[in-house]
Design a protein around this motif. Sequence first.
Motif, PDB file in Angstrom:
ATOM      1  N   THR A  47     -18.416  24.048  -7.956  1.00 49.35           N
ATOM      2  CA  THR A  47     -18.819  23.148  -8.849  1.00 49.35           C
ATOM      3  C   THR A  47     -17.798  21.838  -8.938  1.00 49.35           C
ATOM      4  N   GLU A  78     -24.993  27.581  -7.749  1.00 49.60           N
ATOM      5  CA  GLU A  78     -25.346  28.820  -8.080  1.00 49.60           C
ATOM      6  C   GLU A  78     -26.529  29.197  -7.259  1.00 49.60           C
ATOM      7  N   ARG A 154     -19.242  24.006 -18.379  1.00 55.57           N
ATOM      8  CA  ARG A 154     -18.548  24.624 -17.500  1.00 55.57           C
ATOM      9  C   ARG A 154     -18.056  26.028 -17.953  1.00 55.57           C
TER      10      ARG A 154
END
Length: 422
Positions: A47, A78, A154
């Motif tokens: 990420t 993801e 996050r």
Amino acid sequence: MALIVHKYGGTSMGSTERIRNVAKRVAKWVRAGHQMVVVPSAMSGETNRLLGLAKELAPSQASAAYGRELDMLAATGEQASSALLALALQAEGVEAVSYAGWQVQVLTDSSYTKARIEHIDDKRVRADLDAGKVVVITGFQGVDDAGNITTLGRGGSDTSAVAVAAALKAAECLIYTDVDGVYTTDPRVEPDARRLKTVSFEEMLEMASLGSKVLQIRSVEFAGKYKVPLRVLSSFTPWDIDIQEEASSGTLITFEEDENMEQAVVSGIAFNRDEAKISVLGVPDKPGIAYQILGAVADANIEVDVIIQNLSKNGMTDFSFTVHRNDYNKTIDLLNGKVLPELGASTVEGDAKICKVSIVGIGMRSHVGVASKMFRVLSEEGINIQMISTSEIKTSVVIDEKYMELAVRALHKAFDLDQNAA
Ligand code: ASP
Ligand code: MG
């Protein structure tokens, strides 16, 4: 047989080797007869890598158009880890299928980069579970009602997992992570910190909001709202450990105070170095000053935490509050530029080198003298308290950042939280 949700964090998904381990562990649960839904995070670092690329190409902006593309991008992390896990499960001889948030669907509002889950459709997932498949659902992401991909902020995979568990009425949601549970404080600061076997939902909520990084705070709120049984445990035990042993390891977040609960008055010490203190000095003390100061701050979308107003002297008072360190300069500029002249206050002062240390425990409800003991311990260490804030189950103090570790260790010991004390 039960329906169980597992969530694996980025470190647990950090390499193909680790993903294979996750698959073996999940396969073990399948063989024990459980229906399994697995919610993974992106592989660790992914990420950050993706958001870093975005930053290289375009400076960050508050616009919806910018947020939309960030989410489009970040959600791929993801999607990749989920597909890899489904493949690894298939390689273990387990039928598995992965879905992105928009396929399930995990419906959210449209606030890009911090969307809130509104509804999860369970039809597709249930059909697969009934057909004997493991269902892998991407963490961190959803879709708004216009079909745009959104992300939850996050650390949002925790929230995805708890929300999925709530929607499916799962028997338990197990959050597998790189620590083996919730500790009395961060073991990196106090090596004698002890793992809690249970922690109440309210304590967990306070600890998450006070800086403990174990669970995303929204996941705890979700668990509380839907009473999702939640356990935090390590993904680094050997995958083939006895399933009963695994299922009772880590820390269970409980909703009722029963006699199995650990009876400590204080359950944990939390700390947070992300705040800065701002004081407005020489404010004429009259109705409306708090609103004039904090209203302007809120209008600029800056969150305020601890607030104190001094007693007034000769009609003048001082007013202090804390904000996130990232908002420090912006707040000072805002006050100097607009608020100070309007108020007729004399100066604005700030200190970004502070920290907030908090003691948390539901036992504080029924015990007196807990806060004063905290103050005594800090005074014995020569630590000056700059601000105090309390709630039913916590007391927080703002102190000089350089005393943070000393304060945490002294309090940890004074409230008998050390490993050997139990
Ligand atoms: N991958 C996302 C992040 O790094 C979500 C998560 O890991 O929970 O924040
Ligand atoms: Mg996390």
